[in-house]
Enzyme design. Structure first.
Site, PDB file in Angstrom:
ATOM      1  CE  LYS A  10      43.925  49.944  53.296  1.00  0.00           C
ATOM      2  NZ  LYS A  10      44.820  50.969  53.635  1.00  0.00           N
ATOM      3  CD  GLU A 127      46.652  43.275  60.691  1.00  0.00           C
ATOM      4  OE1 GLU A 127      46.906  42.647  59.479  1.00  0.00           O
ATOM      5  OE2 GLU A 127      47.625  44.035  60.880  1.00  0.00           O
TER       6      GLU A 127
HETATM    7  N1  LIG Z   1      46.021  60.200  55.111  1.00  0.00           N
HETATM    8  C1  LIG Z   1      47.204  59.570  55.403  1.00  0.00           C
HETATM    9  N2  LIG Z   1      46.959  58.173  55.638  1.00  0.00           N
HETATM   10  C2  LIG Z   1      48.004  57.482  55.975  1.00  0.00           C
HETATM   11  C3  LIG Z   1      49.182  58.141  56.098  1.00  0.00           C
HETATM   12  N3  LIG Z   1      49.933  57.029  56.636  1.00  0.00           N
HETATM   13  C4  LIG Z   1      49.271  55.875  56.375  1.00  0.00           C
HETATM   14  N4  LIG Z   1      48.087  56.287  56.112  1.00  0.00           N
HETATM   15  C5  LIG Z   1      47.063  55.153  55.888  1.00  0.00           C
HETATM   16  O1  LIG Z   1      46.830  54.247  56.992  1.00  0.00           O
HETATM   17  C6  LIG Z   1      47.262  53.054  56.351  1.00  0.00           C
HETATM   18  C7  LIG Z   1      48.122  52.112  57.435  1.00  0.00           C
HETATM   19  O2  LIG Z   1      49.344  52.636  57.331  1.00  0.00           O
HETATM   20  P1  LIG Z   1      50.890  52.162  57.351  1.00  0.00           P
HETATM   21  O3  LIG Z   1      50.435  50.727  58.542  1.00  0.00           O
HETATM   22  O4  LIG Z   1      51.829  52.894  57.908  1.00  0.00           O
HETATM   23  O5  LIG Z   1      50.807  51.727  56.016  1.00  0.00           O
HETATM   24  P2  LIG Z   1      51.043  50.161  55.398  1.00  0.00           P
HETATM   25  O6  LIG Z   1      51.389  49.217  56.099  1.00  0.00           O
HETATM   26  O7  LIG Z   1      51.545  50.149  53.847  1.00  0.00           O
HETATM   27  O8  LIG Z   1      49.220  50.151  54.861  1.00  0.00           O
HETATM   28  P3  LIG Z   1      48.212  48.939  55.306  1.00  0.00           P
HETATM   29  O9  LIG Z   1      48.783  47.588  54.670  1.00  0.00           O
HETATM   30  O10 LIG Z   1      47.126  49.539  55.377  1.00  0.00           O
HETATM   31  O11 LIG Z   1      48.358  48.811  56.951  1.00  0.00           O
HETATM   32  C8  LIG Z   1      47.893  53.015  54.888  1.00  0.00           C
HETATM   33  O12 LIG Z   1      47.432  52.117  54.152  1.00  0.00           O
HETATM   34  C9  LIG Z   1      47.197  54.505  54.413  1.00  0.00           C
HETATM   35  O13 LIG Z   1      45.863  54.346  53.989  1.00  0.00           O
HETATM   36  C10 LIG Z   1      49.302  59.436  56.119  1.00  0.00           C
HETATM   37  O14 LIG Z   1      50.247  59.936  56.311  1.00  0.00           O
HETATM   38  N5  LIG Z   1      48.267  60.014  55.656  1.00  0.00           N
END
Ligand SMILES: Nc1nc2c(ncn2[C@@H]2O[C@H](COP(=O)(O)OP(=O)(O)OP(=O)(O)O)[C@@H](O)[C@H]2O)c(=O)[nH]1
Ligand SMILES: [Mg+2]
Length: 140
Positions: A10, A127
């Site tokens: 990112k 993706e």
């Molecule tokens: N601000 C905020 N961002 C969140 C929250 N939950 C998830 N995100 C953001 O959204 C992204 C995608 O969420 P998820 O798919 O649930 O988490 P993940 O699979 O560990 O992350 P990715 O690999 O980026 O998809 C995360 O990487 C975070 O940057 C939250 O509660 N608050």
């Protein structure tokens, strides 16, 4: 099982100069970098990657974050590549992620958590073609 997965450094990870360290960790884990490139994401692609989160309170923050600067998209391949990449990156919130994981070592907030990796075969299949349609093979 040999798998392909989608990984993305990112903008916060790119700005902090973490791409080389992340590549090194992926290779050290025995996984293969099939292809990678640095690019500026467009809004429509960012919204596709995170379509599952549309409507959540953090969706806009998340999309705006990946549009802030360049990202590095990576096609990773290897045995159990999807689960192993998820182990390497650590849990979503860097404050809770284990030391030795990418997010645990370098993440600063739940938004600035350095890296994305597909969380399932279905996500990887959705993706990867957004960036690597010429290289993707799904054999099951
Ligand atoms: N601000 C905020 N961002 C969140 C929250 N939950 C998830 N995100 C953001 O959204 C992204 C995608 O969420 P998820 O798919 O649930 O988490 P993940 O699979 O560990 O992350 P990715 O690999 O980026 O998809 C995360 O990487 C975070 O940057 C939250 O509660 N608050
Ligand atoms: Mg996710």
């Amino acid at each position: 099982m040999r798998e392909q997965t989608f990984v993305m450094v990112k903008p916060d990870g790119v700005v902090k100069g973490l791409t080389d360290e992340i590549i090194a960790r992926i290779k050290r884990a025995g996984l293969k970098i099939v292809s990678m490139r640095r690019l500026k994401m467009d809004r429509s692609t960012a919204e596709k990657i995170y379509a599952i989160h549309r409507g959540k309170e953090f969706f806009k923050r998340l999309v705006e974050h990946v549009l802030l600067g360049d990202v590095v998209v990576i096609l990773v391949e290897g045995d159990n590549a999807i689960a192993r990449m998820r182990e390497l990156i650590g849990t979503t919130n860097p404050a809770k992620a284990a030391k030795g994981t990418i997010r645990g070592d370098f993440g600063t907030s739940i938004t600035e958590n350095v890296i994305h990796a597909a969380d399932s075969a279905e996500s990887a299949e959705r993706e990867l073609p957004l960036f690597f349609s010429d290289l993707v093979k799904f054999s099951a």
